[in-house]
Design an enzyme around this catalytic site. Structure first.
Site, PDB file in Angstrom:
ATOM      1  N   TYR A  94      11.211  23.855 -19.655  1.00 27.65           N
ATOM      2  CA  TYR A  94      11.609  24.075 -18.263  1.00 27.65           C
ATOM      3  C   TYR A  94      13.126  23.973 -18.154  1.00 27.65           C
ATOM      4  O   TYR A  94      13.758  24.734 -17.419  1.00 27.65           O
ATOM      5  CB  TYR A  94      10.925  23.058 -17.341  1.00 27.65           C
ATOM      6  CG  TYR A  94       9.428  23.240 -17.309  1.00 27.65           C
ATOM      7  CD1 TYR A  94       8.841  24.210 -16.502  1.00 27.65           C
ATOM      8  CD2 TYR A  94       8.587  22.456 -18.089  1.00 27.65           C
ATOM      9  CE1 TYR A  94       7.478  24.396 -16.474  1.00 27.65           C
ATOM     10  CE2 TYR A  94       7.207  22.627 -18.073  1.00 27.65           C
ATOM     11  CZ  TYR A  94       6.655  23.606 -17.268  1.00 27.65           C
ATOM     12  OH  TYR A  94       5.301  23.789 -17.256  1.00 27.65           O
ATOM     13  N   ASN A 117       3.747  31.614 -10.452  1.00 25.12           N
ATOM     14  CA  ASN A 117       3.793  32.934 -11.089  1.00 25.12           C
ATOM     15  C   ASN A 117       2.558  33.742 -10.687  1.00 25.12           C
ATOM     16  O   ASN A 117       1.436  33.343 -10.975  1.00 25.12           O
ATOM     17  CB  ASN A 117       3.846  32.754 -12.608  1.00 25.12           C
ATOM     18  CG  ASN A 117       3.698  34.046 -13.372  1.00 25.12           C
ATOM     19  OD1 ASN A 117       3.876  35.133 -12.835  1.00 25.12           O
ATOM     20  ND2 ASN A 117       3.360  33.926 -14.642  1.00 25.12           N
ATOM     21  N   CYS A 125       4.031  32.603 -18.316  1.00 20.87           N
ATOM     22  CA  CYS A 125       4.369  31.240 -17.911  1.00 20.87           C
ATOM     23  C   CYS A 125       3.746  30.205 -18.858  1.00 20.87           C
ATOM     24  O   CYS A 125       4.215  29.071 -18.918  1.00 20.87           O
ATOM     25  CB  CYS A 125       3.952  30.986 -16.467  1.00 20.87           C
ATOM     26  SG  CYS A 125       2.248  31.397 -16.091  1.00 20.87           S
ATOM     27  N   GLU A 152      -0.922  32.734 -29.998  1.00 23.16           N
ATOM     28  CA  GLU A 152       0.407  33.236 -30.364  1.00 23.16           C
ATOM     29  C   GLU A 152       1.019  32.430 -31.508  1.00 23.16           C
ATOM     30  O   GLU A 152       2.133  32.718 -31.945  1.00 23.16           O
ATOM     31  CB  GLU A 152       1.332  33.209 -29.149  1.00 23.16           C
ATOM     32  CG  GLU A 152       0.893  34.157 -28.058  1.00 23.16           C
ATOM     33  CD  GLU A 152       1.870  34.216 -26.889  1.00 23.16           C
ATOM     34  OE1 GLU A 152       3.024  33.751 -27.039  1.00 23.16           O
ATOM     35  OE2 GLU A 152       1.485  34.733 -25.833  1.00 23.16           O
TER      36      GLU A 152
END
Length: 155
Positions: A94, A117, A125, A152
């Site tokens: 952040y 979002n 996000c 990922e």
């Protein structure tokens, strides 16, 4: 009026909304359905779920969908713009996002903007984590955030 449709995925039920030309919302809870929307599957929601399915099965790293954000403050839009620049497989804190948008002390506000979002996953996000590497906050829940980051391979 927006069209919205719900799909079952490997990470749970996902709602996708579009305005006739672009995806405007991707969300995890039916209560987050945009106001003034019709439950209707369209070619655009079909294209979005096809790409989301490819992403969720590691066959896609980048979305090729028109998106349109029709809400948010100028600050929130800056945050969402920064989120779009986080590469697949990487994370940012952040604080990193706050610094990138020129508001280095606004990391808590970045967290609040991240939480709002409107186009989850496509605007990633889930790639934002605590400065200490801890998984904190996600509209779909920490379990889904962990699954997306594991997918990922960034955690």
């Amino acid at each position: 009026m927006k069209n919205v449709f719900f799909y079952n995925t490997v990470i749970g039920r996902i709602g996708i909304a579009e305005n006739g030309t672009a995806i405007t919302d991707v969300f995890f809870h039916e209560t987050d359905k945009p106001e003034k929307s019709a439950i209707r599957e369209t070619d655009l929601t079909k294209k979005a779920i096809a790409q989301l399915t490819e992403y969720l099965t590691s066959k896609r790293k980048k979305f090729e969908l028109p998106i349109h954000i029709d809400k948010g403050t100028e600050f929130q839009r800056k945050v969402w713009g920064a989120l779009k620049r986080i590469p697949y497989g990487e994370t940012r804190s952040y604080r990193d996002i706050a610094e990138e948008i020129g508001c280095p002390k606004a990391y808590r506000a970045v967290g609040m903007a991240n939480n709002r979002n409107p186009i989850s996953i496509i605007i990633p996000c889930h790639r934002v984590i605590g400065v200490n590497g801890k998984l904190v906050g996600y509209g779909g829940g920490i379990d889904i955030k962990k699954k997306l980051l594991t997918l990922e391979k960034s955690i």
